[in-house]
Design a protein around this motif. Sequence first.
Motif, short mmCIF file in Angstrom:
data_model
loop_
_atom_site.label_atom_id
_atom_site.label_comp_id
_atom_site.label_asym_id
_atom_site.label_seq_id
_atom_site.Cartn_x
_atom_site.Cartn_y
_atom_site.Cartn_z
N SER A 79 -7.69 -2.60 -3.86
CA SER A 79 -6.74 -1.54 -3.52
C SER A 79 -5.47 -1.59 -4.37
CB SER A 79 -6.35 -1.66 -2.03
OG SER A 79 -5.78 -2.93 -1.77
N THR A 80 -5.42 -2.51 -5.36
CA THR A 80 -4.26 -2.68 -6.25
C THR A 80 -2.97 -2.81 -5.46
OG1 THR A 80 -3.86 -0.32 -6.55
CG2 THR A 80 -5.40 -1.39 -8.07
N GLU A 81 -2.97 -3.67 -4.45
CA GLU A 81 -1.80 -3.87 -3.61
C GLU A 81 -1.38 -5.34 -3.63
OE1 GLU A 81 -2.51 -0.35 -0.26
OE2 GLU A 81 -2.68 -2.47 0.29
N LEU A 102 0.72 -1.06 -6.41
CA LEU A 102 1.10 -1.08 -7.83
C LEU A 102 0.61 0.13 -8.59
CD1 LEU A 102 0.49 -4.84 -8.66
CD2 LEU A 102 2.52 -3.74 -7.72
N GLU A 103 -0.37 0.84 -8.05
CA GLU A 103 -0.85 2.06 -8.70
C GLU A 103 0.09 3.23 -8.44
OE1 GLU A 103 -4.91 4.81 -8.97
OE2 GLU A 103 -4.72 3.23 -7.47
N PHE A 107 6.23 1.14 -1.73
CA PHE A 107 5.80 0.38 -0.58
C PHE A 107 5.03 1.27 0.39
CE2 PHE A 107 9.19 -2.42 -2.04
CZ PHE A 107 8.64 -3.67 -1.81
N MET A 108 3.94 0.72 0.92
CA MET A 108 3.15 1.41 1.93
C MET A 108 3.46 0.79 3.31
SD MET A 108 1.65 3.28 -0.33
CE MET A 108 0.36 4.13 0.55
#
Length: 682
Positions: A79-81, A102-103, A107-108
């Motif tokens: 998930s590129t996190e 990072l994509e 921030f999520m």
Amino acid sequence: MSTGTYKPQIHTHYLPHLSLSFARHTNALNETFVLLSSDYTKSLHLQTDRFLDFHTAGGLHYTARIPRYGRDLIYDRHSTEALVPSVGVNADGNGEVFRLNLEVGRFMKGYEVDVGGDDLATVGGGALQGGINTGAVNTASVAEDSHNLLAFGTSLGTVEFWDSRSRNRVGILSSPQDASIDGRSEITALQFHRSGLELATGTSNGLIYLYDLRSPIPILKKDQGYGFAIKNLIYLDSGTSTRAQTSEPKILSSDKRIIKIWDKRNGTPWTSVEPAVDLNHVEWCKDSGMLLTANEGKQQHAFFIPQLGPAPKWCAFLDNIVEEMAEDPNDPNAFGKSSAGEVYDNFKFLTLPQLRQLNLDHLIGTTSLLRPYMHGYFVAQKLYEEARLISNPDLWQEQRAKSIQEKINKERESRIRGNKKVAVKVNRKLAEKILEREEKNERRRAKRVLEKGGDDDMLMDIDQPVPAAAAAAAAAPEDAAAGGEDKPTVLNDPRFARLFQDEDFEVDEESHEFNAINPSTQRLPKGLTAVEEEELAEHKGSSSDESSDEDERDHQQPSKQSWKDKSVDNTRISSSSYKKSGHQSQRGGPPPKMVGSSSNRKGAQQSRDRSFGDRVANLTVRQRPVNNGGTVVVGEKQVTFAPERKGKGRRDGKGGEDDGQRHDRRKMKDRRSASGNVFRKM
């Protein structure tokens, strides 16, 4: 890459050179970091001042701040996190794991994990971020090789599992009842097995539990022995599934005092390493026996265990050191005195990819048939041949058919192709000369190989006029220059391609410069014209007495007359008067002779036939007057290299000799001539 203190800095080492690539300072201490790429060019660092630093090869790229202090940092590649477990609770009374995508670059919504309050009685909203016994998410782990579940270890001693695809909690694993000794046991280390079905947890009081995810009851309990918090848990799995099925599975566990390696099936200790300083982190170089530690000392520690695996490629010299230190002949990785002479006899060296191709990689570490050396293994020749036949039963027939086809193609090529002319547009003679020189060198090399008894592949037919490689280069020099495997020459070198293609580079063989550089290629002149014969007759008629004497000598030697009188130009080196002096022209002729000049011309023909030694023996001393009235002792003859003018003098318009403008060289015979041609007309 490693990080340290005093001052806070980052060190990056280039392992093939065993050298420090660069050192970079930071504003605060590094809590932990992860490499986002396969090399050092992209890394993410968690600082103790709540900052996330993004570093590239050029330096610090970007910084981002998180609301609370982070305890750990992992990267979810699917998930590129970047996931940052933190200390404290949010407004809802739950601990948080911050998610930085990072994509997208923002921030999520984080994962909310139950971490309790600031004490045992309060749970949730009463917790303070900096209070004693504040709830926190201590560590995290992700199963990258299997189902990609996320596991978060908390200060309550629980492990929560989250699915990154649905962002929901899928399960909670509680610690056993005997895990808490003083009433509180935190999870400080987590590690998934590569299969995804096993999980290892380490607690703050030095206990290790192995779980099967299909059961909440631990299958194995291991005590580290010192009561310190577990810092690292590593499954020492091999890179291939075949080796993992046959080799003994091992687990590495470490706290700040000791590193232990033990069998995960029954917990039997295998070995341990206890350094002199406290440990902060342990890393294992995969598929090798190398362990690297970050500690409280000035230098990093590196430990090599040969039984665990071979040395990495960047320090393969350690295998030689192990061989010299080992003395146990029963050890499969040691070479004692009993097998000192059998190390290299009848053995085949194979690398790990070659062992995998022959399906022999499952024997690594379990038997003495494979002996580790450098970046590969020594295998018995019989075992190697049997493994090749088992993996490919038709190998012998294929090899025999291949060798026969190669011989047929070689004979067919020499019979059909033969000698071909050089395919060039200009300077064909130069190309043929270069090709002929290459063929001579190739024949000379083939003779040396035959004299030394070379290999069958290197033997060549000496009587063959053109080798195969030379014939191929002669047939198609453009193809050879385009990327063939022939030896680079002037014909197939792209730097000299225009020499044989462009007409501007054509060599003019009729030019004076070419004839001066290549005298052997000059052509003999044709017969003299009428004007040249007339000038030659006039020149002969007006010659002096001395010249006529020399002409008579030349008539007495008719064999030498063929190379004389070929030119009438007195200004050129090949003039008739210059040839009469005995010099050899560029077109060939007799070699020059050194003769003695005498003041008495009588009997010159008889003295000419005498040797120089006879004439010196008969010298008599006499005196002659000089201009100043004195006397000087001289011999009968004198030998000198000073040229003397014997040709005809220049005449004026009235037919008389111009004595006023020309010097009499006979009166100045004692002076050395300044002419570049010293032997002219001696």
